[in-house]
Design a protein around this motif. Structure first.
Motif, short mmCIF file in Angstrom:
data_model
loop_
_atom_site.label_atom_id
_atom_site.label_comp_id
_atom_site.label_asym_id
_atom_site.label_seq_id
_atom_site.Cartn_x
_atom_site.Cartn_y
_atom_site.Cartn_z
N PRO A 140 7.52 -3.22 6.60
CA PRO A 140 6.71 -3.98 7.55
C PRO A 140 7.13 -5.45 7.63
N TRP A 141 7.46 -6.03 6.48
CA TRP A 141 7.92 -7.42 6.45
C TRP A 141 9.27 -7.56 7.15
N LEU A 142 10.18 -6.62 6.89
CA LEU A 142 11.51 -6.68 7.52
C LEU A 142 11.43 -6.52 9.03
N LEU A 143 10.53 -5.65 9.50
CA LEU A 143 10.35 -5.49 10.94
C LEU A 143 9.90 -6.81 11.57
N ASP A 144 9.11 -7.59 10.83
CA ASP A 144 8.65 -8.89 11.33
C ASP A 144 9.73 -9.96 11.24
N VAL A 145 10.63 -9.84 10.23
CA VAL A 145 11.55 -10.94 9.93
C VAL A 145 12.94 -10.74 10.54
N ILE A 146 13.50 -9.52 10.43
CA ILE A 146 14.85 -9.30 10.96
C ILE A 146 14.87 -8.37 12.17
N VAL A 162 0.84 -1.20 0.00
CA VAL A 162 0.00 0.00 0.00
C VAL A 162 0.87 1.25 0.00
N ALA A 163 1.96 1.21 0.77
CA ALA A 163 2.90 2.34 0.77
C ALA A 163 3.76 2.32 -0.49
N GLY A 164 4.23 1.15 -0.86
CA GLY A 164 5.17 1.05 -1.98
C GLY A 164 4.55 1.31 -3.33
N ILE A 165 3.26 1.02 -3.49
CA ILE A 165 2.65 1.20 -4.81
C ILE A 165 2.64 2.67 -5.21
N THR A 201 11.24 1.18 1.44
CA THR A 201 9.91 1.42 2.01
C THR A 201 9.01 0.19 1.95
N GLN A 202 8.86 -0.39 0.78
CA GLN A 202 7.88 -1.47 0.62
C GLN A 202 8.17 -2.68 1.50
N PRO A 203 9.42 -3.11 1.65
CA PRO A 203 9.66 -4.28 2.50
C PRO A 203 9.68 -4.00 4.00
#
Length: 525
Positions: A477-483, A50-53, A473-475
């Motif tokens: 939220p995922w990076l906060l969850d993964v690394i 949503v942010a990255g698009i 930017t786009q990754p």
């Protein structure tokens, strides 16, 4: 003289108002993202999209921005962009599906090209002694838009408990729709500005160019300015015959432009990849990691907006005195210190789910859509980092509950984080960015590209910056969850180190020089 100076100021501010709208849009999303995520039951990857698009929209637009600026002029393109912003606001605020919201954000990304076109236009209408200050106004307007949006989001959040028309399911619509008023104001003001006289000369419309210059420079300087611009545009036969975009691109990527292109690409990558867009889009999410309540995170974003605005004002009044090179390198050094501080503050954080934690979450979280009792399954559990905690929460809560419960749980369970150091790092980064690489990148872009290729070269440089921003930017939220939070900020610090090292050797000083003088210095003959 006073009249022309006033006109330059007025036209530069109107053109830069697109930055104000950009700031509103970016910060409004930061406040709305948790509610959007809950409403549409999004995964962390979808939240990032949503942010990255929006940035993908920028990329799409930049393939055409140079061509449109070349064909129709800077003014008409800015008017079209203002219409695009308004359409984006309407679609986003009234979205009934994730796909509709994403499309609205994509349209907004097309309009984000305003930053490039505004910098191009302002760089072409301002005198050398004031160009840095006026192009930097773009960043000031962005900072002002950010501040206003953070304030709006904060009061909308507070209204959830006292206003019967606001709730967790519609507050994001008010956040995203609030910028529509600014869209209409900017569109109206754009009809007052003249077309870029340099573009008019390039198109052979000399009389119109003289009329435009009459509003921008003293009468006794009009002829000499016209001669200097005409000489730059007709420097050689090849340049004189270039009417097509492809010809301009060939020139941009030729050996003659090697140094110019290197400066632009390195600056664009560094500015985009040090993390500012990520921090802006997900500011409340990042503040949650420090252990703040939801309301406190929104209050901190207001403070962040004030801080950024003050730093930008300092930059505007310092850029002509201290120069582009000094401010860039000093700012990057501070960026490295800031991100390292934030990394260190999170490096030893742990999370404990105790009965007290569950009680605190129940008191903080009053949204009826979240079943807090699910936390009882995690009672007595300790987590070594935020990655493990978020994974456990994801197993217990559904996609509607998770965005709303994660912040309060982190707030109640966090231990070991050095919160003052984390806040110091975030605010120092914000100040360093707005004092240096934020506004100065656009100044550099508006100065180093020759007149004959600027309408294509600036979008190309902005394209590089946008791709760099997307990769950050786009990754997120995922990076906060993964690394985890600490590792994310360490990556940003390393980007700053590499950018500083390269620009130390290739970045020139351009203050006080005309565009034509800079061309002679940087372009190989």
């Amino acid at each position: 003289m006073v009249s022309t100076n006033n006109n330059v100021t007025k036209y530069a501010l109107i053109a830069a108002f697109g930055g104000f709208v950009f700031g509103l849009d970016a910060a409004n999303l930061s406040g709305a993202v948790r509610y959007i995520s809950s409403y549409f039951e999004l995964t962390s990857s979808q939240v990032g999209f949503v942010a990255g698009i929006t940035l993908w929209g920028v990329i799409f637009a930049l393939f055409f921005t140079g061509m449109l600026c070349e064909w129709f002029g800077r003014k008409k393109v800015l008017i079209a962009i203002a219409i695009g912003y308004a359409l984006s606001s309407l679609l986003s605020a009234t979205a009934v599906s994730y796909e509709m919201l994403a499309f609205g954000r994509f349209i907004g990304g097309l309009a984000f090209a305003s930053i490039t076109v505004s910098a191009m236009y302002v760089g072409e209408i301002t005198p050398p002694s004031q160009r840095g200050k006026f192009v930097s106004v773009n960043q000031f307007m962005i900072a002002l838009g950010l501040l206003l949006a953070f304030i709006i989001n904060y009061f909308l959040l507070r209204g959830l408990s006292v206003n019967e028309y606001l709730d967790g399911e519609n507050v994001w619509r008010f956040m995203l729709g609030s910028e529509l008023v600014a869209n209409v104001i900017w569109l109206s003001l754009l009809f007052l500005v003249p077309e870029s006289p340099r573009w008019l000369l390039k198109k052979g419309r000399e009389e119109e160019a003289r009329q435009a210059f009459a509003k921008l420079v003293p009468a006794d300087q009009i002829e000499s300015t016209v001669v200097a611009v005409r000489e730059s545009l007709s420097k050689d036969n090849e340049a004189n015959s270039m009417r097509e975009i492809w010809g301009q691109l060939k020139t941009l990527f030729s050996g003659r432009m090697r140094l110019v292109l290197a400066i632009a690409v390195v600056y664009a990558i560094t500015q985009g990849a040090t993390g500012m867009n990520a921090v802006l889009f997900f500011a409340p999410m990042i503040f949650e990691q420090v252990g703040m309540s939801v309301e406190d995170t929104f209050m901190q974003t207001v403070s962040m907006g004030v801080f950024g605005l003050v730093a930008t004002v300092i930059a505007i009044f310092s850029i002509e005195r201290l120069g582009r090179r000094f401010l860039t390198l000093a700012g990057l050094a501070l960026v490295i210190i800031a991100h390292t501080s934030t990394w260190y503050s999170f490096s030893n954080a742990t999370y404990d789910i105790s009965p007290k934690t569950i009680t605190e979450v129940s008191e903080i979280l009053i949204d009826e859509r979240v079943d807090v009792s699910k936390l009882n399954k995690l009672a007595g559990t300790s987590f070594e980092n935020d990655v493990a905690l978020k994974a456990a929460l994801a197993n217990e809560f559904n996609k509607s509950e998770l965005p709303l419960v994660t912040g309060p749980v982190i707030n109640a369970s966090i231990n070991g984080v050095i919160a003052p150091l984390a806040l110091f790092g975030i605010f120092l980064f914000l100040a360093a960015f707005n004092l240096s690489i934020g506004p100065i990148m656009w100044v550099i872009f508006s100065e180093i590209f020759p007149n004959k290729i600027r309408s294509v070269a600036m979008p190309v440089a902005a394209l590089v910056q946008t791709i760099s921003s997307i990769l950050v930017t786009q990754p997120l939220p995922w990076l906060l969850d993964v690394i985890g939070t600490a590792s994310v900020f360490m990556v940003y610090a390393l980007v700053g180190v590499v950018g500083f090292a390269v620009m130390f050797f290739i970045l020139p000083e351009t203050k006080g020089k005309s565009i034509e003088m800079i061309e002679k210095d940087l372009v190989r003959t």
